[in-house]
Write a protein that holds these residues in place. Sequence first.
Motif, PDB file in Angstrom:
ATOM      1  N   LEU A 281       0.814  -1.224   0.000  1.00 22.91           N
ATOM      2  CA  LEU A 281       0.000   0.000   0.000  1.00 22.91           C
ATOM      3  C   LEU A 281       0.843   1.268   0.000  1.00 22.91           C
ATOM      4  N   GLY A 282       2.152   1.157   0.100  1.00 23.08           N
ATOM      5  CA  GLY A 282       3.007   2.336   0.039  1.00 23.08           C
ATOM      6  C   GLY A 282       3.314   2.893   1.418  1.00 23.08           C
ATOM      7  N   ALA A 283       4.380   3.713   1.458  1.00 22.07           N
ATOM      8  CA  ALA A 283       4.879   4.246   2.728  1.00 22.07           C
ATOM      9  C   ALA A 283       3.857   5.147   3.410  1.00 22.07           C
TER      10      ALA A 283
ATOM     11  N   LEU B 162       0.336   6.118   7.895  1.00 18.84           N
ATOM     12  CA  LEU B 162      -0.996   6.505   8.363  1.00 18.84           C
ATOM     13  C   LEU B 162      -1.583   5.405   9.250  1.00 18.84           C
ATOM     14  N   ALA B 163      -1.382   4.157   8.865  1.00 14.72           N
ATOM     15  CA  ALA B 163      -1.871   3.051   9.683  1.00 14.72           C
ATOM     16  C   ALA B 163      -1.208   3.051  11.053  1.00 14.72           C
ATOM     17  N   VAL B 164       0.120   3.282  11.077  1.00 13.61           N
ATOM     18  CA  VAL B 164       0.825   3.335  12.353  1.00 13.61           C
ATOM     19  C   VAL B 164       0.294   4.489  13.198  1.00 13.61           C
ATOM     20  N   ALA B 165       0.043   5.629  12.575  1.00 13.24           N
ATOM     21  CA  ALA B 165      -0.468   6.789  13.311  1.00 13.24           C
ATOM     22  C   ALA B 165      -1.827   6.498  13.926  1.00 13.24           C
ATOM     23  N   VAL B 166      -2.705   5.842  13.170  1.00 15.81           N
ATOM     24  CA  VAL B 166      -4.029   5.497  13.696  1.00 15.81           C
ATOM     25  C   VAL B 166      -3.879   4.483  14.837  1.00 15.81           C
ATOM     26  N   ALA B 167      -2.941   3.549  14.685  1.00 19.07           N
ATOM     27  CA  ALA B 167      -2.717   2.580  15.754  1.00 19.07           C
ATOM     28  C   ALA B 167      -2.231   3.262  17.026  1.00 19.07           C
ATOM     29  N   VAL B 168      -1.356   4.261  16.889  1.00 19.70           N
ATOM     30  CA  VAL B 168      -0.858   4.997  18.054  1.00 19.70           C
ATOM     31  C   VAL B 168      -1.984   5.782  18.709  1.00 19.70           C
ATOM     32  N   LEU B 169      -2.804   6.454  17.900  1.00 16.58           N
ATOM     33  CA  LEU B 169      -3.873   7.298  18.425  1.00 16.58           C
ATOM     34  C   LEU B 169      -5.096   6.515  18.879  1.00 16.58           C
ATOM     35  N   SER B 170      -5.197   5.247  18.456  1.00 17.95           N
ATOM     36  CA  SER B 170      -6.365   4.405  18.709  1.00 17.95           C
ATOM     37  C   SER B 170      -7.503   4.784  17.790  1.00 17.95           C
ATOM     38  N   GLU B 171      -7.885   6.028  17.775  1.00 21.93           N
ATOM     39  CA  GLU B 171      -8.795   6.546  16.751  1.00 21.93           C
ATOM     40  C   GLU B 171      -8.606   8.052  16.707  1.00 21.93           C
ATOM     41  N   ALA B 172      -8.828   8.616  15.550  1.00 26.51           N
ATOM     42  CA  ALA B 172      -8.571  10.045  15.388  1.00 26.51           C
ATOM     43  C   ALA B 172      -9.172  10.533  14.086  1.00 26.51           C
ATOM     44  N   PRO B 173      -9.463  11.827  13.989  1.00 29.07           N
ATOM     45  CA  PRO B 173      -9.855  12.384  12.689  1.00 29.07           C
ATOM     46  C   PRO B 173      -8.685  12.294  11.721  1.00 29.07           C
ATOM     47  N   LEU B 174      -8.998  12.290  10.443  1.00 25.25           N
ATOM     48  CA  LEU B 174      -7.969  12.126   9.423  1.00 25.25           C
ATOM     49  C   LEU B 174      -6.880  13.182   9.542  1.00 25.25           C
ATOM     50  N   ARG B 175      -7.255  14.432   9.815  1.00 25.52           N
ATOM     51  CA  ARG B 175      -6.252  15.506   9.853  1.00 25.52           C
ATOM     52  C   ARG B 175      -5.214  15.245  10.952  1.00 25.52           C
ATOM     53  N   LEU B 176      -5.671  14.747  12.127  1.00 21.58           N
ATOM     54  CA  LEU B 176      -4.747  14.510  13.226  1.00 21.58           C
ATOM     55  C   LEU B 176      -3.851  13.302  12.948  1.00 21.58           C
ATOM     56  N   ALA B 177      -4.454  12.243  12.419  1.00 21.98           N
ATOM     57  CA  ALA B 177      -3.666  11.056  12.084  1.00 21.98           C
ATOM     58  C   ALA B 177      -2.647  11.387  11.002  1.00 21.98           C
ATOM     59  N   ALA B 178      -3.057  12.187  10.025  1.00 22.66           N
ATOM     60  CA  ALA B 178      -2.157  12.564   8.942  1.00 22.66           C
ATOM     61  C   ALA B 178      -0.976  13.371   9.464  1.00 22.66           C
TER      62      ALA B 178
ATOM     63  N   LEU C  81       0.321  13.298  12.491  1.00 20.11           N
ATOM     64  CA  LEU C  81       1.215  12.414  13.223  1.00 20.11           C
ATOM     65  C   LEU C  81       2.025  11.543  12.263  1.00 20.11           C
ATOM     66  N   ALA C  82       1.410  11.151  11.146  1.00 19.04           N
ATOM     67  CA  ALA C  82       2.095  10.316  10.162  1.00 19.04           C
ATOM     68  C   ALA C  82       3.057  11.114   9.297  1.00 19.04           C
ATOM     69  N   GLY C  83       2.984  12.460   9.354  1.00 24.26           N
ATOM     70  CA  GLY C  83       3.834  13.281   8.496  1.00 24.26           C
ATOM     71  C   GLY C  83       3.352  13.310   7.059  1.00 24.26           C
ATOM     72  N   VAL C  84       2.047  13.091   6.859  1.00 26.53           N
ATOM     73  CA  VAL C  84       1.458  13.094   5.520  1.00 26.53           C
ATOM     74  C   VAL C  84       0.553  14.317   5.403  1.00 26.53           C
ATOM     75  N   PRO C  85       0.700  15.147   4.386  1.00 24.44           N
ATOM     76  CA  PRO C  85      -0.185  16.305   4.234  1.00 24.44           C
ATOM     77  C   PRO C  85      -1.648  15.867   4.198  1.00 24.44           C
ATOM     78  N   PRO C  86      -2.545  16.569   4.901  1.00 21.06           N
ATOM     79  CA  PRO C  86      -3.945  16.155   4.947  1.00 21.06           C
ATOM     80  C   PRO C  86      -4.571  15.948   3.572  1.00 21.06           C
ATOM     81  N   ALA C  87      -4.234  16.790   2.618  1.00 27.15           N
ATOM     82  CA  ALA C  87      -4.836  16.650   1.296  1.00 27.15           C
ATOM     83  C   ALA C  87      -4.384  15.375   0.607  1.00 27.15           C
ATOM     84  N   VAL C  88      -3.154  14.919   0.944  1.00 25.83           N
ATOM     85  CA  VAL C  88      -2.607  13.710   0.324  1.00 25.83           C
ATOM     86  C   VAL C  88      -3.063  12.455   1.059  1.00 25.83           C
TER      87      VAL C  88
ATOM     88  N   ALA D 111      -6.221   9.485  -0.015  1.00 26.81           N
ATOM     89  CA  ALA D 111      -6.064   8.288  -0.850  1.00 26.81           C
ATOM     90  C   ALA D 111      -5.496   7.120  -0.050  1.00 26.81           C
ATOM     91  N   PRO D 112      -4.425   7.300   0.736  1.00 30.35           N
ATOM     92  CA  PRO D 112      -3.955   6.182   1.562  1.00 30.35           C
ATOM     93  C   PRO D 112      -5.021   5.692   2.549  1.00 30.35           C
TER      94      PRO D 112
END
Length: 924
Positions: free
Chosen positions: A264-266, A271-287, A289-296, A299-300
């Motif tokens: 599925l790509g880096a 993003l999966a690791v970030a959600v696992a750390v947060l347990s659950e979170a809105p996309l913007r917060l998980a993104a 933490l993952a270092g992924v721009p929210p707009a990008v 798709a992941p």
Amino acid sequence: MGLVERELECALLERVMRCVSSGDGGVAIVEGPPGIGKTALVRWLARRCQSAGVGIRTVRATELGAEVSFGLARRLLESDVRRRPELLRTGWSRRARPLFDGDAPGGGVAAPLIEGLVALVGELIRAEGPLLLVVDDAQWADSDSLRFLGELAERRHELGAGAVLTVSDGAWVADRAALDQIIAIAGSGGTITPEPLSAVAIGELVAARLPAAGEELTDRLAAATGGNPLLVIALLDAAERDELEHLRVPAPVTRLVLSRLRDLGAEAQELAVAVAVLSEAPLRLAAELAGVPPAVAEAPADALIARHVLAEGEPLRFSQPVVADALLQTIAGFDLSARHRRAAELLARDGARDEHIAAHLVRSRPSGDAWSCDVLRRAALTALGRGDPAGAVRLLERALAEPPLPAQRGALLVELAQARAAAGSPAAIEAFESALGQLREPSQRLEAWHGLSRLLYMRAEHALAATAAASGLSELPEADPRRERLLADELSAAIFVPELSVDAMARTEALGAGSPPSDPLLLAHVIVHQAWRGIDVERLPELAAAAVADDPLVDAESGGFALSFVAGALNMTDQTPRSCELLNAGLARVAERGDPLAEVALRCCRAWARIYQGRLEAARRDLDAVQALNRLGWTAVDGLCGPPLVLLLIELGDLEGARVALRRTPRGLHNPGLPWFAGAVAYAAGDYTAALEAFEQAGQELEGMLAMGNPGVLPWRSSAAMAAAQLGRIEYAEALVTPELERATGLGVPRALGIALRAAGFITDDLALLERSVAVLEQSPAALELARSLLFLGIAYRRARRTRDARAPLDRSLVLARELGATVVAERALQELKAAGARPRSRPRTGVQALTASERNVAELAASGRTTRQIAGELFLTPKTVESHLTRVFRKLGVTSRAQLTPLLPPAPEPEAEPLPPESASVP
């Protein structure tokens, strides 16, 4: 794929759905290990409800969410409230509005919110039809949400509501008691426990997905997974992508997770690791933490959802929590710690609550950060406020490891010591000692000395407890009003130290002779001293009211001992109904605080009251609860529980059990008068020589070393007199009992006077004294002593050849003893009735006498206004059992409502007990 080997589970869930559809309501628990297919059953149920026209709301609890009060309940119903805001405008449902407005009040007000949520569900059902609430991974649900679901389950028939909860075996549970209550309501018929898939079932799955794979893959999957459906499906997914060959069989869950994320790509993996750390979170917060721009990140996220790694919708969360756990296991320790630290910072910036932030800080490495310490300490305070001292200890230990600033370290150590004390941990003593070595501020040092002294007292280390309090006193000026608290600590401990006791009693007596102390803790000590010595006992009710005026516990930090001093003094002076009122209020406060040591002290004190009143079954429940709590390593717990347990077991005819309880009770001055209980056991066994020696030894301790002047504490003289009389030493017996009769007459305490009159009358064959004993005890709440004096009177009448006169008191004694569950007294009364020529029969009882002891306990509490839930909590029953008892009570008494019970039963106070006669195998 459809479900395999789940026909029975689906049928049970179908039955719950149909009960909800018909308006009768239903509850089911789906219980099993992670990955067994609980979530798959929930999804199947959602599809069935949709096709059957039954409304369903589904939410999954999370481990971090367990820290959020009512968080799960809000998630369950928030969409309905947003869609239909009018639901919160009528009746009790308005009480739930703060939860959805974001300004719910703090701890201690959960009950109105729970009632509001239940009413909200009722309004929703009336507006839209049948409704089923489903909670996946309910072991992580927050305590208040579980209590709401428990109340909803209790009233399912009234509302027509349904609830289905899935629970993982062996998992940490946010509130075990609340979850167990719901499981108990569901019962065995409503508990679904899916079994692992058989080799045949795995073969069917393999044949459906990979028809050409054959039996080899089936065998490998069965060996690798143990039949766990989650792992079977995960391996089948890998096999379909031709990746199974890269896995070792049996493969750990972590490898399964990697196989699902590898292509599925880096960005998706981060993003999966970030959600696992947060347990659950809105996309913007998980993104972020993952270092992924929210707009990008969209798709992941969609790719993870499509791969069934994440559940659909927002906030982002894993479909299977075990998958998140497995993924976290692939992250190196320092890296994972840094991610949790970053998550805490993001949540703080986002305005999250301290407990949410602290949940991540405890998983991060210490870094000497003052902000982290402050958050952890505030979260610990919140945990203490909601009755979770063990959680507060974990947070404060992590704050101490940060470490705090030097100026804050001492205060933090005091907070940690107080939390450990509330949690019942012996390590609290070391924490207080460590704090004292670093504190400089006088008020903080006072709290530390006070806490240390009380804990040493609980450990029965009275000399050290007195020394600790004296050390604290030496640091305070003579005019400082705060001295009274430490003075109470010193005196209450010193009285049990031989070389200090005389001075301690003199100082305490001087305090009682003047104006009552203003500090409630010191006043409590004066009260129990005056009760023990028999000084101004008529003032005790007034002083007791002053002691509890500001706090039901008198002093919330004293481990319950302050209130037990006050209530114990009332017990000693035959005022047990008032004692039990105070103890009930104190135990309610203890339940809010989550203080096991205080619960031990107050339950033991209430057990004494209940024994004195003859409510033996209720006393046994208290003592059973104390023994269940005694896993803390506190010597004083056995010391508190042992004496009343010895007496209770003697009354129930269990002499061997009484001997065991006596052996477990620590000896020494920390348990004054303990030889009296050894004498009671010997007397009940018919060994009057040993009994007399033990009673005399008790007298030396009670009157010689401790200057006891109130025979209502332990009537050692009348007990010794009875043993002496059994040995034919009548003159010595009279010499023993006469001073006790004089003291009891002067004190005017009915129970003590009734016991002394009974002993004197029996020894001298004076019927007038025995008749007076009965008359005195009829004015007392000491029902067990009344049954015993009636028995003695009947025995005396029969021996005086007045058999006709003997029958009435013996019959009354038999009826009362049976009602109280006093086995030994009842058996002796029955024997004496037969000897008096009566033909006692097991005639059917009517009215209140027809009630069993359990039914009467429930009925008395209901008559005093307790709710079903309150009765269940007090008597350690399920609400369903309480209702069953009340149904039988109504039938036996011919009533149809609780209000009609009040004229028939006394409002439930709470109670007391003591010894019995010669030749009766009971206490003297």
